[in-house]
Design an enzyme around this catalytic site. Sequence first.
Site, PDB file in Angstrom:
ATOM      1  N   SER A 237       0.831  -1.208   0.000  1.00  0.00           N
ATOM      2  CA  SER A 237       0.000   0.000   0.000  1.00  0.00           C
ATOM      3  C   SER A 237       0.866   1.259   0.000  1.00  0.00           C
ATOM      4  CB  SER A 237      -0.883   0.007   1.243  1.00  0.00           C
ATOM      5  OG  SER A 237      -0.057   0.116   2.383  1.00  0.00           O
ATOM      6  N   GLU A 258       6.575  -0.238  -5.357  1.00  0.00           N
ATOM      7  CA  GLU A 258       5.432  -0.477  -6.234  1.00  0.00           C
ATOM      8  C   GLU A 258       4.218  -0.479  -5.321  1.00  0.00           C
ATOM      9  OE1 GLU A 258       2.594  -2.682  -7.910  1.00  0.00           O
ATOM     10  OE2 GLU A 258       4.133  -4.227  -8.085  1.00  0.00           O
ATOM     11  N   CYS A 292      -2.950  -4.808  -8.121  1.00  0.00           N
ATOM     12  CA  CYS A 292      -2.606  -3.384  -8.053  1.00  0.00           C
ATOM     13  C   CYS A 292      -2.974  -2.722  -9.375  1.00  0.00           C
ATOM     14  CB  CYS A 292      -1.142  -3.189  -7.696  1.00  0.00           C
ATOM     15  SG  CYS A 292      -0.071  -4.019  -8.819  1.00  0.00           S
TER      16      CYS A 292
HETATM   17  C1  UN1 Z   1       0.371  -6.664  -8.739  1.00  0.00           C
HETATM   18  O1  UN1 Z   1      -0.867  -6.655  -8.640  1.00  0.00           O
HETATM   19  O2  UN1 Z   1       1.088  -6.308  -7.772  1.00  0.00           O
HETATM   20  O3  UN1 Z   1      -0.127  -6.614 -14.646  1.00  0.00           O
HETATM   21  C2  UN1 Z   1       1.104  -7.147  -9.928  1.00  0.00           C
HETATM   22  C3  UN1 Z   1      -0.659  -7.437 -13.885  1.00  0.00           C
HETATM   23  C4  UN1 Z   1       0.203  -8.555 -13.371  1.00  0.00           C
HETATM   24  C5  UN1 Z   1       1.022  -8.110 -12.207  1.00  0.00           C
HETATM   25  C6  UN1 Z   1       0.227  -7.467 -11.106  1.00  0.00           C
HETATM   26  N1  UN1 Z   1       1.069  -9.003 -14.430  1.00  0.00           N
HETATM   27  O4  UN1 Z   1      -1.836  -7.379 -13.569  1.00  0.00           O
END
Ligand code: UN1
Length: 504
Positions: A237, A258, A292
């Site tokens: 987060s 990230e 994410c």
């Molecule tokens: C994440 O949710 O931390 O692009 C990574 C995507 C995946 C990676 C997500 N290849 O949805």
Amino acid sequence: MTTSLRDSVLSALQACGVDTTILDHGDLRTRTPITGEELFTLPADSTESVDQAISKAHEAFLHWREVPAPERGNVVRRWGELLREHKRDLAILVQSDAAKTLSEAEGEVQEMVDICEFAVGQSRMLYGKTMPSERPGHRLMETWHPLGVIGVISAFNFPVAVFSWNTALALVCGNTVVWKPSELSLLSALGAHALLAQAVTDCGQPADIHHIVLGERAVGEQIVDDPRVALISATGSTRMGHEVAPRVAARFGRYLLELGGNNAAIVSPSADQDLALRGVVFAAAGTAGQRCTTMRRLIIHESIAEEFTEKLVKAYRTLTIGDPRDEGVLVGPLVHHTAFENMQEALRQAEAEGGEILCGGKRVMAEEMPEAFYVEPAIVRMPSQSATVHQETFAPILYILTYRDFGDALDLHNDVPQGLSSAIFTADQTEAEIFLSARGSDCGIANVNIGTSGAEIGGAFGGEKETGGGRESGSDAWKAYMRRATNTVNYSGELPLAQGVKFL
Ligand code: UN1
């Protein structure tokens, strides 16, 4: 059902080579969101054992940095082979930890295989530049060197893929790794780690080049604060990033973050609506909104808003919600009770801000499984981009906003604190180009006619603003795991100074 989940997890752990004698000891609980049941307990690391892991990883680094990079790549190649071989086993663990469908769980393991292959190639391409020197008889160049111990802190929702992006590159670059997985996804972490350990052994390299440490927040803090950890790569987060970044910066360590996303798609009047519909449903409702990169906002041109929204609500009603192990299920549960509460709170707030819930939001299967939190993905029409829409709620809520002028759509798009992923659905090339230009999307990922989630590993992954600015995975993300030295070599036999300076 209950016994079979524990049994299938146990055999997957064994197949991955996890030492299962550690199970059912210790205070860490491994709870699966699929049923809410606790499967096993595990021993947590102590302050001393974390310290020891860092020490050993540091010792190992002093040797590993001198192993030729393509030879380091062999370990990662072997890891990739083992991951391919054990794709189903590890996917079962990912499924148990993160409640993904088998297809998505296997997709996550495939991401690991992909990054391993990428990193093996990268191990022969740690290129430095050579620049023309302004002085005769001089060579100017740069060389790349490993950083040291890399601390990887990962989140529950991609419990093993994000770890592998970091680890595959960190290892070929000559670093060693200490990994603290999320306390919510320990079983898949053990599986991924055991397969790496096997690869290291198979290649005759020292076991200490990677360590896993299990525990809660304090374990993460210890890694963050330890000056022997040269880089902290943390996924989670924005709140977590706010804590990690200043602490690492205070000791002049490096960090790669990230963090949260608030990903949107613009749907233009020229868009292929069927294609857009499929792209939006996967990105917004897939993985129960717990990526994410999940699409959280849809910015639709007012001329098609009603028609498109109607189709979307209809599509949402066809989604099968349920146990992600069951055939045909597309949406599994939320990770835990707090995630469910957060979703309900966001929906209440959105309504208070004038939002209208068009579908979803309700809990299902609560009677059969009181400890598991299955919800219907929600679509909420919002009159404006209010405070709630500015927040990332890690649940399947898609806010619908409308626009009249393309410029307004871009303003709405960028007017959130986060900047991870973005998309436009359009057949208008000018709009598409503007979206990808400097005055378009301000995100780290900007797509045309494809949703916000499901990125390939070949591109750099990460985002701007409150997403933290880091880039992992493909392209030249490897540079984050190395330090650059600029070298000037003088073979002229004279000592001319740069900029024509005269001295002595
Ligand atoms: C994440 O949710 O931390 O692009 C990574 C995507 C995946 C990676 C997500 N290849 O949805």
